[in-house]
Design an enzyme around this catalytic site. Structure first.
Site, PDB file in Angstrom:
ATOM      1  N   CYS A 132       0.834  -1.196   0.000  1.00 47.55           N
ATOM      2  CA  CYS A 132       0.000   0.000   0.000  1.00 47.55           C
ATOM      3  C   CYS A 132       0.877   1.257   0.000  1.00 47.55           C
ATOM      4  O   CYS A 132       1.397   1.665   1.049  1.00 47.55           O
ATOM      5  CB  CYS A 132      -0.922  -0.017   1.215  1.00 47.55           C
ATOM      6  N   CYS A 135      -0.388   4.122   2.176  1.00 47.60           N
ATOM      7  CA  CYS A 135      -0.254   3.901   3.630  1.00 47.60           C
ATOM      8  C   CYS A 135       1.207   4.086   4.060  1.00 47.60           C
ATOM      9  O   CYS A 135       1.483   4.671   5.097  1.00 47.60           O
ATOM     10  CB  CYS A 135      -0.663   2.484   4.021  1.00 47.60           C
ATOM     11  N   ASP A 136       2.140   3.551   3.285  1.00 44.38           N
ATOM     12  CA  ASP A 136       3.533   3.446   3.747  1.00 44.38           C
ATOM     13  C   ASP A 136       4.523   4.350   3.013  1.00 44.38           C
ATOM     14  O   ASP A 136       5.689   4.428   3.406  1.00 44.38           O
ATOM     15  CB  ASP A 136       4.019   1.987   3.588  1.00 44.38           C
TER      16      ASP A 136
END
Ligand code: NAP
Length: 306
Positions: A132, A135-136
């Site tokens: 992701c 997200c990261d």
């Protein structure tokens, strides 16, 4: 108490089904195991959802969908469904904490990130291996990363990561991208992204964290090493059908087969969104599926003697 409709999964398909079902005055419960939005919540900007001239963030759209469904009376529960009994007239939905009864079930469990299947992938997950980018991505500011895949997600991720990373490699197994033309145009003009064609990842290297990937050119068989700090695997989605395997008919690719009204072959069991066999998997088509599934539930619940 018996619900009219229980929806399993809280992505755009599930929340749209909940909105239509609750608005039709059906007693509606939506159960989501993690967070609202599903894959949509991992998308930073959505430019192709109608009505938003300025791109909307996936989490924000998810929250709006959830609130809208609740406004019309849908109940939302965060818990994991562990078992479904679908064949009886009154169906049973069992979560980790509770057993629910319902006249109809809408399956909207979406999909999970496909993995490369390498030994080191599991060991280094969360330590340089990610699925992701939104997200990261911020963990890799000013670093070098690789994105694996050639579809919309991979190309979108490469463009997104280029805004914060020093350099992004896009590693694709063929010599042409699958992503839509507009994303391709963007990535071809992106100076920070280098596309590595015809190549597959053979191994991920690193002791405590990812340090490099070994890639093989499938045309020349040549092996090479790319020094990177993180690898984002974006090679597609597997449908989350574990709960219904052997019960509901699946396509060759493992997606749920439905008719155009989202009905499976089991009465009062519908499926919608990415879990369903279909041509175009987008937020808009997931939402449309959800509306149709709720409409089918409404008609069948009204006419059943359950
Ligand atoms: P996808 O369209 O299935 O693409 C997967 C990509 O990964 C393909 O390029 C595929 O290569 C490659 N791949 C698959 N297995 C591989 C393996 N084992 N090793 C190396 N490469 C592999 O998946 P996606 O990009 O996640 O998209 C999923 C769905 O969501 C699609 O319907 C997409 O249109 C939609 N989506 C839309 C948007 C948007 O509209 N903004 C954004 C994201 C996703 P091949 O090309 O050779 O098959």
């Amino acid at each position: 108490m018996v619900y009219d409709v229980i929806i399993v999964g809280g992505g755009p398909a599930g929340f749209t089904a909940a909105l239509y079902s609750a608005r039709a005055n059906l007693k509606t419960l939506l159960i989501e195991r993690m967070f609202s939005g599903g894959q949509m919540a991992t998308t930073e900007v959505m430019e192709n959802y109608p009505g938003f001239e300025d791109p909307i963030n996936g989490i924000e759209l998810a929250m709006r969908m959830e609130n809208q469904a609740k406004k019309f009376g849908a109940e939302v529960l965060y818990d994991e469904v562990v078992e479904l009994e679908l064949k009886e007239s009154i169906k049973t939905v069992t979560t980790r904490k509770t057993v629910f009864s319902t006249k109809s079930v809408i399956l909207a469990m979406g999909g999970s990130y496909r993995r490369l299947g390498l030994d080191q992938e599991n060991r280094l997950m969360g330590r340089g291996v990610s699925y992701c980018a939104t997200c990261d991505g911020s963990f890799y500011r000013d670093m070098t990363v690789a994105v694996i895949g050639g579809g919309d997600t991979a190309v979108e991720d490469a463009n997104y990561l280029s805004r914060m990373c020093k350099k992004v490699y896009l590693v694709h197994r063929r010599d042409a991208l699958r992503a839509v033309k507009s994303l391709q145009d963007e990535v071809f003009h992106n100076k920070k992204v280098e596309i590595i064609w015809d190549s597959v990842v053979e191994d991920i290297e690193g002791v405590e964290a990812v340090e490099a990937i070994r890639i093989k050119n499938v045309k020349t068989e040549k092996l090479s090493t790319l020094k990177i700090d993180g690898v984002f695997v974006a090679i597609g989605i597997n449908p989350n059908t574990k709960l219904v395997e052997g019960v509901i008919e699946l396509s060759e690719s493992g997606h749920i087969l439905t008719d155009e009204n989202m009905n499976t072959k089991i009465p009062r069991v519908m499926a919608c969104g990415d879990i369903r066999e279909k041509n175009l998997r987008q937020v808009i088509t997931a939402a449309a599926d959800g509306a149709i599934a709720a409409y089918s539930a409404e008609r069948q619940v009204d006419s059943c003697d359950c």
